[in-house]
Design an enzyme around this catalytic site. Structure first.
Site, PDB file in Angstrom:
ATOM      1  N   GLY A 103     -19.665 -18.679 -17.111  1.00 35.25           N
ATOM      2  CA  GLY A 103     -20.145 -18.469 -15.838  1.00 35.25           C
ATOM      3  C   GLY A 103     -21.133 -19.379 -15.123  1.00 35.25           C
ATOM      4  N   TYR A 163       0.776  -1.173  -0.053  1.00 28.88           N
ATOM      5  CA  TYR A 163      -0.084  -0.036   0.076  1.00 28.88           C
ATOM      6  C   TYR A 163       0.853   1.421  -0.016  1.00 28.88           C
ATOM      7  CZ  TYR A 163      -4.148  -2.895   0.285  1.00 28.88           C
ATOM      8  OH  TYR A 163      -5.051  -3.818   0.087  1.00 28.88           O
ATOM      9  N   GLN A 179      -8.143 -15.901 -11.906  1.00 26.99           N
ATOM     10  CA  GLN A 179      -9.153 -16.557 -10.920  1.00 26.99           C
ATOM     11  C   GLN A 179     -10.017 -17.537 -11.721  1.00 26.99           C
ATOM     12  OE1 GLN A 179      -8.421 -13.275 -10.734  1.00 26.99           O
ATOM     13  NE2 GLN A 179      -6.914 -13.850  -9.440  1.00 26.99           N
ATOM     14  N   SER A 181     -13.656 -20.185 -10.490  1.00 25.02           N
ATOM     15  CA  SER A 181     -14.561 -20.569  -9.784  1.00 25.02           C
ATOM     16  C   SER A 181     -14.263 -22.301  -9.258  1.00 25.02           C
ATOM     17  CB  SER A 181     -15.879 -20.314 -10.019  1.00 25.02           C
ATOM     18  OG  SER A 181     -16.190 -19.128 -10.164  1.00 25.02           O
ATOM     19  N   THR A 232     -19.841 -21.974 -13.930  1.00 21.83           N
ATOM     20  CA  THR A 232     -18.934 -22.732 -12.977  1.00 21.83           C
ATOM     21  C   THR A 232     -19.364 -22.635 -11.525  1.00 21.83           C
ATOM     22  OG1 THR A 232     -17.368 -21.003 -13.374  1.00 21.83           O
ATOM     23  CG2 THR A 232     -17.027 -22.975 -14.367  1.00 21.83           C
ATOM     24  N   PRO A 233     -19.390 -21.168 -10.953  1.00 22.51           N
ATOM     25  CA  PRO A 233     -20.016 -21.208  -9.836  1.00 22.51           C
ATOM     26  C   PRO A 233     -21.398 -21.659  -9.334  1.00 22.51           C
ATOM     27  CG  PRO A 233     -19.999 -19.029 -10.720  1.00 22.51           C
ATOM     28  CD  PRO A 233     -19.275 -20.025 -11.776  1.00 22.51           C
ATOM     29  N   PHE A 282     -15.249 -12.048 -13.343  1.00 24.32           N
ATOM     30  CA  PHE A 282     -13.760 -12.107 -13.368  1.00 24.32           C
ATOM     31  C   PHE A 282     -12.977 -11.032 -14.136  1.00 24.32           C
ATOM     32  CE2 PHE A 282     -15.310 -16.131 -11.975  1.00 24.32           C
ATOM     33  CZ  PHE A 282     -14.573 -16.119 -10.608  1.00 24.32           C
ATOM     34  N   GLU A 324      -8.361  -7.675   4.732  1.00 24.00           N
ATOM     35  CA  GLU A 324      -7.617  -9.010   4.386  1.00 24.00           C
ATOM     36  C   GLU A 324      -6.792  -9.710   5.152  1.00 24.00           C
ATOM     37  OE1 GLU A 324      -5.000  -6.479   1.661  1.00 24.00           O
ATOM     38  OE2 GLU A 324      -6.762  -5.940   0.530  1.00 24.00           O
TER      39      GLU A 324
END
Length: 391
Positions: A270, A97, A207, A209, A272-273, A386, A140
């Protein structure tokens, strides 16, 4: 919280900074990557950088957060949750950061000029940045702790134990721990990051899923060939290939309210999730209303087509409707199939239900408008994409 003085300055300068943020962020990334070329090579999505999507995402996030702080809008929590989960899946550490702050504020001064970015203006916008950064760092830290990880130990090895060609453009990869140990649990709908070293030596991350049931010793992801990492997996990931992946993260996952009706809407990969959610619903066995709507170009491009139908059939009372955009007129339809694009006017949408969307951004924008037309409240719509966040 911003002080009253900082809030007044941010309110007064928000149109100026917000109007220029699209110019500021490319300068920021140029400065950042000049000072830290390893970040462009080994962390940031090169495709999104090239298209400008990542710059637009940062611009949107900063402008949205500043606006929400000034207006004290509770939606800041949703923004922080989305970004924090993405950061945790990348192993982002708190020491990132200050680096971002240094180059972002240098970019602001370069674009707007020192006469505009006075000491007071810089202090107020610095307060905005660190309010956002502190929120992200805190969240986080919680996500890493819940996953039993740290930024350094987010990544774990897995091995491909099965490769299944689901459609001409989609491959499903079943993953297991190299020693056969159980993999971390996850919520239905969450994703993992996959890190690969490309042929030019760059480390890139995407990423995917998790598309199977939680609580098993294997994970599954389904990868449509599109972009550097997905194409690399198609070309080089086979049974026995070891991959480096993150622990599961993601803020969009199946609710735990068994009496709440569900509408699950997906397009293309989409799906997949949605599959992960359906496996969870199969074990839930609560008998709640479930409607699944999926859109694809053709039956041939529809990955997990048979599996989706079988899963829905195993859930009491669940209904499946599939739209095929390129199915020729006159071609015979099977039960639940329709031609064209999704039209929610043809679907019974539960007014008090929860809606989950996953697919390309234009698809989700169109479906969000359709849901508004049938009076579904925005706080009941959960969307997973994503692609970088945009305002």
């Amino acid at each position: 919280m911003l002080s009253a003085a900082h809030r007044d300055i941010v309110s007064a300068t928000l149109p100026l900074v917000g109007g220029a943020i699209g110019e500021i962020t490319p300068v920021f990334y140029r400065r950042l990557f000049a000072a830290h070329p390893e970040l462009e090579r080994d962390l940031f999505n090169r495709g999104n950088q090239a298209s400008g999507a990542q710059q637009a995402a940062l611009a949107g996030a900063v402008a949205m957060y500043a606006t929400m702080l000034v207006e004290e809008n509770p939606e800041t929590r949703a923004l922080i949750e989305r970004i924090a989960n993405k950061h945790a899946s990348l192993g982002v550490a708190p020491d990132a950061y200050p680096i971002v702050h240094e180059h972002l504020f240098a970019a602001i001064v370069e674009v707007l000029g020192a006469d505009t970015v006075t000491t007071d203006v810089a202090e107020a916008w610095t307060a905005v940045y660190w309010a956002m950064a502190d929120d992200l760092i805190g969240r986080e830290k919680q996500l890493y702790a819940a996953a039993g990880a740290t930024p350094e130990s987010t990544w774990i090895p897995v091995v491909v134990v099965e490769r299944d060609q689901q459609s001409p453009a989609t491959v499903a990869f079943t993953l297991a721990a190299p020693d056969g140990a159980p993999l971390p649990d996850f919520h239905a709908g969450q994703y993992i990051s996959v890190s690969v070293t490309l042929t030019d030596g760059a480390r890139q991350i995407r990423q995917y899923s998790l598309s199977h049931a939680a609580g098993v010793d294997r994970w599954r992801i389904s990868v449509r060939r599109d972009g550097e990492v997905s194409s690399h997996l198609h070309e080089y990931a086979f049974e026995g290939t070891e991959l480096s992946v993150s622990r599961p993260f993601g803020d969009v996952y199946l609710d735990s309210a068994p009496s709440t009706p569900l509408l699950l809407v997906s397009a293309g990969i989409g799906i997949t999730p949605v599959l992960g959610m359906l496996y969870a619903l199969e074990t839930e066995a609560q008998g709640r209303s479930v409607t699944v709507v999926h859109a694809d170009r053709t039956r041939a491009t529809h990955a997990h087509r048979a599996e989706l139908a079988e899963l829905v059939a195993r859930i009491p009372g669940a209904e499946l409707v599939t739209y095929y955009d390129e199915l020729p007129d006159g071609y015979p339809l099977v039960a639940g199939e329709r031609r064209g694009r999704i039209d929610l006017r043809d679907i019974v949408v539960p007014a008090e239900g929860n809606v989950y969307l996953c697919g390309p951004t234009p698809f989700m924008q169109a479906l969000t408008r359709q849901l508004a037309d049938v009076d579904v409240a925005s706080d009941r719509i959960y969307a997973e994409a994503f692609t970088p966040l945009t305002a």
